[in-house]
Design a protein around this motif. Structure first.
Motif, PDB file in Angstrom:
ATOM      1  N   ASP A   1      31.706  -3.120  28.655  1.00  4.97           N
ATOM      2  CA  ASP A   1      32.126  -3.248  30.052  1.00  4.97           C
ATOM      3  C   ASP A   1      33.556  -3.762  30.160  1.00  4.97           C
ATOM      4  N   LEU A   2      33.880  -4.817  29.423  1.00  2.00           N
ATOM      5  CA  LEU A   2      35.226  -5.380  29.491  1.00  2.00           C
ATOM      6  C   LEU A   2      36.266  -4.401  28.955  1.00  2.00           C
ATOM      7  N   GLN A   3      35.914  -3.682  27.888  1.00  2.00           N
ATOM      8  CA  GLN A   3      36.845  -2.694  27.340  1.00  2.00           C
ATOM      9  C   GLN A   3      37.108  -1.553  28.315  1.00  2.00           C
ATOM     10  N   SER A   4      36.168  -1.280  29.197  1.00  2.00           N
ATOM     11  CA  SER A   4      36.345  -0.174  30.142  1.00  2.00           C
ATOM     12  C   SER A   4      37.515  -0.406  31.092  1.00  2.00           C
ATOM     13  N   VAL A   5      37.914  -1.681  31.258  1.00  2.00           N
ATOM     14  CA  VAL A   5      39.083  -1.997  32.071  1.00  2.00           C
ATOM     15  C   VAL A   5      40.170  -2.678  31.237  1.00  2.00           C
ATOM     16  N   GLY A   6      40.103  -2.496  29.928  1.00  2.00           N
ATOM     17  CA  GLY A   6      41.169  -2.972  29.063  1.00  2.00           C
ATOM     18  C   GLY A   6      41.147  -4.435  28.699  1.00  2.00           C
ATOM     19  N   LEU A   7      40.069  -5.141  28.998  1.00  8.50           N
ATOM     20  CA  LEU A   7      39.957  -6.551  28.624  1.00  8.50           C
ATOM     21  C   LEU A   7      39.430  -6.622  27.182  1.00  8.50           C
ATOM     22  N   ASP A   8      40.348  -6.436  26.244  1.00  9.07           N
ATOM     23  CA  ASP A   8      39.989  -6.310  24.835  1.00  9.07           C
ATOM     24  C   ASP A   8      39.952  -7.639  24.086  1.00  9.07           C
ATOM     25  N   ARG A   9      40.281  -8.728  24.762  1.00  9.63           N
ATOM     26  CA  ARG A   9      40.377 -10.010  24.051  1.00  9.63           C
ATOM     27  C   ARG A   9      39.121 -10.866  24.224  1.00  9.63           C
ATOM     28  N   PHE A  10      37.996 -10.220  24.363  1.00  7.03           N
ATOM     29  CA  PHE A  10      36.697 -10.892  24.364  1.00  7.03           C
ATOM     30  C   PHE A  10      36.354 -11.201  22.908  1.00  7.03           C
ATOM     31  N   VAL A  11      36.434 -12.464  22.546  1.00  8.02           N
ATOM     32  CA  VAL A  11      36.308 -12.841  21.133  1.00  8.02           C
ATOM     33  C   VAL A  11      35.086 -13.700  20.821  1.00  8.02           C
ATOM     34  N   THR A  12      34.481 -14.309  21.840  1.00  6.90           N
ATOM     35  CA  THR A  12      33.393 -15.250  21.584  1.00  6.90           C
ATOM     36  C   THR A  12      32.299 -15.125  22.629  1.00  6.90           C
ATOM     37  N   LEU A  13      31.068 -15.091  22.188  1.00 10.19           N
ATOM     38  CA  LEU A  13      29.922 -15.191  23.086  1.00 10.19           C
ATOM     39  C   LEU A  13      29.212 -16.506  22.823  1.00 10.19           C
ATOM     40  N   ILE A  14      28.919 -17.228  23.889  1.00  6.84           N
ATOM     41  CA  ILE A  14      28.214 -18.510  23.806  1.00  6.84           C
ATOM     42  C   ILE A  14      26.812 -18.300  24.330  1.00  6.84           C
TER      43      ILE A  14
END
Length: 468
Positions: free
Chosen positions: A337-350
């Motif tokens: 979902d985040l990549q679909s709008v270019g938010l590629d810096r999702f690095v951590t899931l808590i």
């Protein structure tokens, strides 16, 4: 010939796969960045995707043309219309065919004809579809030119990309483009790039397809013959474009990384969250009421629902790393979902299940509209309306000030801090996100008005009846 329709409800975005079953070749029109669905459908139908085509440089999602070309050596048919500012910069990096008005190309026995349809953007093109030896088109892929019941907005280059003076020019171009559209046979099918919920128009219809004839009879824009009146109507009351539209324009023009080169986020222990807040944007995806009852200071609340992608684009910074509080089994879908709008810096899931209760130290109260109005009338609270301008113009509380939810991060210093801030939207969903943003920005004494403006208006109407 085979035609398949793909629809991303989270972005209200439509794309299409056209295949020639005789030769086994297929093309995807306006593909999204997540191309797995197209590959799966093509394999099921015994087709090989050899090309993509784009109607324009998109503003609301990351295109999949580069993804296809880099991973599968497909050819991208891209517009060479418009001025030098809006040419495809990444075209030289892949196998690309630059096309202009009147050009034709074939995928198997299926023919596409390019029709330059500027207005939404200068480079915008549509694709007329001819099957085998037909001399008249059976359909047209209109992208953001003509929708069901509406047309594309002409102001995004000015509002989202900062190119002054382009709105009026685009509106006039749109008026001329519609003349060409109306000259097509009534039976020609129309396959638009968006449906209801998209910010690329004012009032898009919810049904997926239409015809030229039906739009000529029902679409407001095709009823207008006076150019001056048309331009005024088209440029009035357009919704405020999300912040991320400017970034989408840039990455779809210049290119963006292929998703297979991006790392998967790590799953962190919940005890790390206080440290992560110091260096990252931390998004809590729980529902608003759970967040209100207790959350980590510094986090913002974007519930993981159908609107998550849009609000992530509005509220997150593309240049900083992102951590998300969610269930571990949601990691892949959230990343997609985040990549679909270019938010590629999702690095951590808590892991949300591991959040220590003793760390959920920040809260905010819900007030009834009656309590909030009473406090506002006494001057004891500052009322903040986070709805869009069209909603505000349709009616608002005279004691309120408006700052759009998506603009809070850049305008929060306008909010007085000498008294509590009571926030409302239309019904109470956006206001909860707004409260979380304000708290993360350091404005801690914040209240959510339960029921939003609808509830406030009910209270005001009751007061007016009592006074009369």
């Amino acid at each position: 010939m085979l035609l398949r329709y793909f629809y991303d409800e989270k972005l209200a975005q439509a794309s299409y796969m056209v295949g020639c079953q005789m030769t086994g070749e297929a093309i995807v029109i306006d593909p999204s960045r997540n191309i797995e669905g197209y590959l799966k459908e093509a394999a099921k139908e015994g087709l090989h995707i050899v090309a993509t085509a784009e109607t324009h440089i998109h503003a609301d999602f990351v295109s999949g043309s580069r993804e296809f070309a880099e991973r599968f050596d497909t050819t991208a048919y891209l517009s060479d219309e418009g001025d030098a500012d809006w040419k495809y910069g990444f075209a030289s990096d892949i196998e690309a065919k630059l096309v202009t008005d009147g050009d034709r190309f074939k995928i198997g026995n299926v023919t596409f004809e390019v029709m330059h349809t500027p207005g939404h953007t200068p480079e915008h093109i549509s694709f007329l579809l001819y099957d085998r030896s037909q001399t008249v088109p059976m359909g047209i892929f209109t992208g953001d030119f003509v929708f069901v019941g509406d047309i594309g907005r002409p102001d995004l280059l000015e509002e989202a990309a900062g190119l002054q003076g382009t709105t009026a020019v685009g509106a006039k171009q749109m008026f001329e483009s519609l003349k060409r559209f109306k000259a097509l046979p009534d039976f020609v099918q129309v396959w638009p790039g968006h449906g209801a919920g998209s910010a690329c128009g004012k009032a898009l219809g919810a049904i997926p397809t239409t015809t030229v004839g039906y739009e000529k009879r029902t679409n407001w824009a095709l009823q207008m013959e006076d150019e001056v009146a048309f331009v005024k109507e088209l440029t009035t009351d357009q919704p405020e474009p999300p912040n991320y539209f400017a970034t989408m324009k840039r990455v779809n023009k210049e290119g963006i990384a292929v998703t297979t080169t991006l790392s998967s986020p790590r799953v962190a222990d919940a005890t790390e969250v206080n440290e992560l807040v110091k260096t990252m944007q931390v998004v809590d995806t729980r529902n608003g009421k759970s967040f209100a009852a207790g959350h980590i200071p510094g986090t913002i609340n974007i519930p993981y629902n159908s609107k998550f992608v849009t609000w992530a684009g509005w509220l997150l910074d593309f240049d900083h790393e992102i951590a998300v509080i969610a269930e571990p089994n949601q990691l892949q879908t959230i990343q997609t979902d985040l990549q679909s709008v270019g938010l590629d810096r999702f690095v951590t899931l808590i892991d949300v299940a591991g959040l220590p209760n003793e760390q959920l130290t920040e809260r905010y109260p819900d007030w009834s509209a009656e309590k909030a109005v009473g406090a506002a009338e006494a001057g004891d609270v500052f009322v903040l309306d986070v709805r869009n301008k069209t909603e505000w113009d349709g009616g608002h509380y005279e004691k309120a000030e408006r700052i759009l939810l998506g603009k809070l991060a850049s305008r929060y210093e306008e909010i007085p801090t000498d008294r509590p801030v009571a926030v409302h939207c239309a019904s109470g969903v956006r206001s909860r996100m707004a409260v979380s943003v304000l708290q993360a920005l350091g404005i801690k004494d914040v209240i959510n008005i339960d029921g939003g403006y609808a509830a406030v208006q009910t209270v005001l109407n009751q007061q007016a009846l009592t006074e009369s």
